[in-house]
Every structure is written in C-alpha cells, then in structure tokens.
Write a protein that holds these residues in place. Structure first.
Motif, PDB file in Angstrom:
ATOM      1  N   SER A 187      40.012  37.583  38.654  1.00  0.00           N
ATOM      2  CA  SER A 187      40.432  37.966  37.299  1.00  0.00           C
ATOM      3  C   SER A 187      39.614  37.112  36.334  1.00  0.00           C
ATOM      4  O   SER A 187      39.293  35.956  36.641  1.00  0.00           O
ATOM      5  CB  SER A 187      41.924  37.743  37.109  1.00  0.00           C
ATOM      6  N   PHE A 188      39.287  37.684  35.168  1.00  0.00           N
ATOM      7  CA  PHE A 188      38.414  36.961  34.231  1.00  0.00           C
ATOM      8  C   PHE A 188      38.639  37.462  32.811  1.00  0.00           C
ATOM      9  O   PHE A 188      39.252  38.506  32.584  1.00  0.00           O
ATOM     10  CB  PHE A 188      36.945  37.119  34.631  1.00  0.00           C
ATOM     11  N   GLU A 189      38.138  36.692  31.855  1.00  0.00           N
ATOM     12  CA  GLU A 189      38.132  37.076  30.443  1.00  0.00           C
ATOM     13  C   GLU A 189      36.679  37.187  30.024  1.00  0.00           C
ATOM     14  O   GLU A 189      35.795  36.627  30.664  1.00  0.00           O
ATOM     15  CB  GLU A 189      38.847  36.027  29.601  1.00  0.00           C
ATOM     16  N   LEU A 190      36.456  37.897  28.917  1.00  0.00           N
ATOM     17  CA  LEU A 190      35.088  38.077  28.433  1.00  0.00           C
ATOM     18  C   LEU A 190      34.847  37.251  27.178  1.00  0.00           C
ATOM     19  O   LEU A 190      35.740  37.031  26.379  1.00  0.00           O
ATOM     20  CB  LEU A 190      34.805  39.552  28.126  1.00  0.00           C
ATOM     21  N   GLU A 191      33.590  36.826  27.052  1.00  0.00           N
ATOM     22  CA  GLU A 191      33.169  36.034  25.901  1.00  0.00           C
ATOM     23  C   GLU A 191      31.744  36.457  25.574  1.00  0.00           C
ATOM     24  O   GLU A 191      30.950  36.711  26.472  1.00  0.00           O
ATOM     25  CB  GLU A 191      33.228  34.553  26.300  1.00  0.00           C
ATOM     26  N   ASN A 221      36.709  31.834  32.528  1.00  0.00           N
ATOM     27  CA  ASN A 221      38.042  31.623  33.117  1.00  0.00           C
ATOM     28  C   ASN A 221      38.229  32.485  34.366  1.00  0.00           C
ATOM     29  O   ASN A 221      39.224  33.199  34.512  1.00  0.00           O
ATOM     30  CB  ASN A 221      39.156  31.904  32.101  1.00  0.00           C
ATOM     31  N   ALA A 230      31.492  36.482  31.645  1.00  0.00           N
ATOM     32  CA  ALA A 230      32.829  36.294  32.203  1.00  0.00           C
ATOM     33  C   ALA A 230      33.146  34.807  32.174  1.00  0.00           C
ATOM     34  O   ALA A 230      32.328  33.964  32.541  1.00  0.00           O
ATOM     35  CB  ALA A 230      32.878  36.827  33.625  1.00  0.00           C
ATOM     36  N   GLU A 271      33.398  44.879  37.194  1.00  0.00           N
ATOM     37  CA  GLU A 271      34.782  45.183  36.837  1.00  0.00           C
ATOM     38  C   GLU A 271      35.241  46.403  37.618  1.00  0.00           C
ATOM     39  O   GLU A 271      34.502  47.381  37.775  1.00  0.00           O
ATOM     40  CB  GLU A 271      34.887  45.432  35.331  1.00  0.00           C
ATOM     41  N   GLU A 321      43.018  39.411  23.805  1.00  0.00           N
ATOM     42  CA  GLU A 321      42.103  39.332  24.935  1.00  0.00           C
ATOM     43  C   GLU A 321      42.871  39.685  26.197  1.00  0.00           C
ATOM     44  O   GLU A 321      43.869  39.039  26.522  1.00  0.00           O
ATOM     45  CB  GLU A 321      41.502  37.936  25.041  1.00  0.00           C
ATOM     46  N   THR A 322      42.409  40.690  26.864  1.00  0.00           N
ATOM     47  CA  THR A 322      43.071  41.110  28.090  1.00  0.00           C
ATOM     48  C   THR A 322      42.359  40.499  29.276  1.00  0.00           C
ATOM     49  O   THR A 322      41.145  40.319  29.270  1.00  0.00           O
ATOM     50  CB  THR A 322      43.064  42.638  28.216  1.00  0.00           C
ATOM     51  N   VAL A 323      43.116  40.190  30.262  1.00  0.00           N
ATOM     52  CA  VAL A 323      42.541  39.680  31.498  1.00  0.00           C
ATOM     53  C   VAL A 323      42.080  40.872  32.317  1.00  0.00           C
ATOM     54  O   VAL A 323      42.815  41.837  32.503  1.00  0.00           O
ATOM     55  CB  VAL A 323      43.579  38.840  32.278  1.00  0.00           C
ATOM     56  N   ARG A 324      40.868  40.822  32.762  1.00  0.00           N
ATOM     57  CA  ARG A 324      40.283  41.917  33.532  1.00  0.00           C
ATOM     58  C   ARG A 324      40.174  41.509  34.997  1.00  0.00           C
ATOM     59  O   ARG A 324      40.156  40.326  35.313  1.00  0.00           O
ATOM     60  CB  ARG A 324      38.897  42.255  32.984  1.00  0.00           C
TER      61      ARG A 324
END
Length: 148
Positions: free
Chosen positions: A130-134, A144, A142, A105, A84-87
């Motif tokens: 910055s965020f992660e996807l779920e 975190n 989005a 994004e 999981e990459t931080v976007r």
C-alpha cells in the motif's frame, strides 16, 4: 615647414559624412511634412465592451456594472484539502543496490516510481504493498510504502 594634417582622403570622408547627415535631415523633414499628423490623438485606439477596436472613446453611461469591493479576493486563493487515498499495488521491479523500483497499481495498472527513502517496510519484487502518491521532479512518486 610642416605638412597639413588633412589629406585628400580625410577631406572626402568628411564631405561624405556631412552629405549623409544632410540627406538624413531632409528625409526627416519630408516625413514630417507628408505625415497625416495629429499626433497622439490619431494614434489612440479604444476597446469596446465586446473587445473590438474602435477609434471613438467608450460611453461611460452605457452597460456599467457595480461590483462589490468586498467580494474581490486579493492574494492566492485558499487550497481545498485534498483527500489522499491509500492505494494498493504490486512491486514490479526493485533494485536493492541502487535503491529504487516501480510499483504497478492494481486498479489502474499505472506504474509509479519508488525510492528507498519512501519505504517503511523492506520490499522485494512481487510483494503486494500500500502506498501514497507525491509529486516528484519527473512525475508522481510512491511514498509511505508498506507491505500488505
């Protein structure tokens, strides 16, 4: 003296019912006598190795492949770990009263839904985050979400 319980109408209905039953039995016998017959053997069809339907059974000696039973995996295949990459993105819209908004994004210009439960820091419209996807119920969400 009592009248008979069988009226003319009842007798006629009974005659019609018996006539229908006899006709049905005659039709059944005609179908059986006129059918090509043979029973189940004439109805069986086989598939050859190419998937074509034939009336002859396959020859078991031709094109037989050996399969190692140990190579067959039973059950659900193992999941590969997804990195999981931080976007990074910018808050396009955020409603404090309702507790949701959208992040655009920066790289792909895609918009993602964000809920107040997915926030780590307080955010406002225009903030860089910055965020992660779920995966959510209606698409990617989005989570975190932090200010950058």
């Amino acid at each position: 003296m009592a009248k008979s319980q069988e009226t003319f109408n009842k007798k006629e209905k009974e005659k019609k019912r018996l006539k229908k039953r006899q006709d049905k039995q005659q039709k059944k016998e005609e179908r059986q006598s006129n059918s090509p017959g043979g029973g189940l053997d004439n109805m069986i069809a086989y598939l050859d190795e190419d998937g074509n339907i034939t009336d002859t059974p396959p020859d078991p000696t031709i094109k037989k492949k050996k399969i190692d039973a140990k190579s067959i995996e039973i059950g659900v295949p193992k999941r590969e770990d997804v990195v999981e990459t931080v976007r990074t993105g910018r808050i396009e819209f955020f409603n404090d009263q309702k507790g949701y908004g959208f992040i655009k994004e920066l790289e792909t210009q895609e918009k993602f839904f964000v809920h107040v439960n997915g926030l780590i820091d307080e955010v406002r419209e225009g903030d860089k985050v910055s965020f992660e996807l779920e995966r959510g119920m209606k698409g990617m969400n989005a989570v975190n979400v932090k200010k950058v």
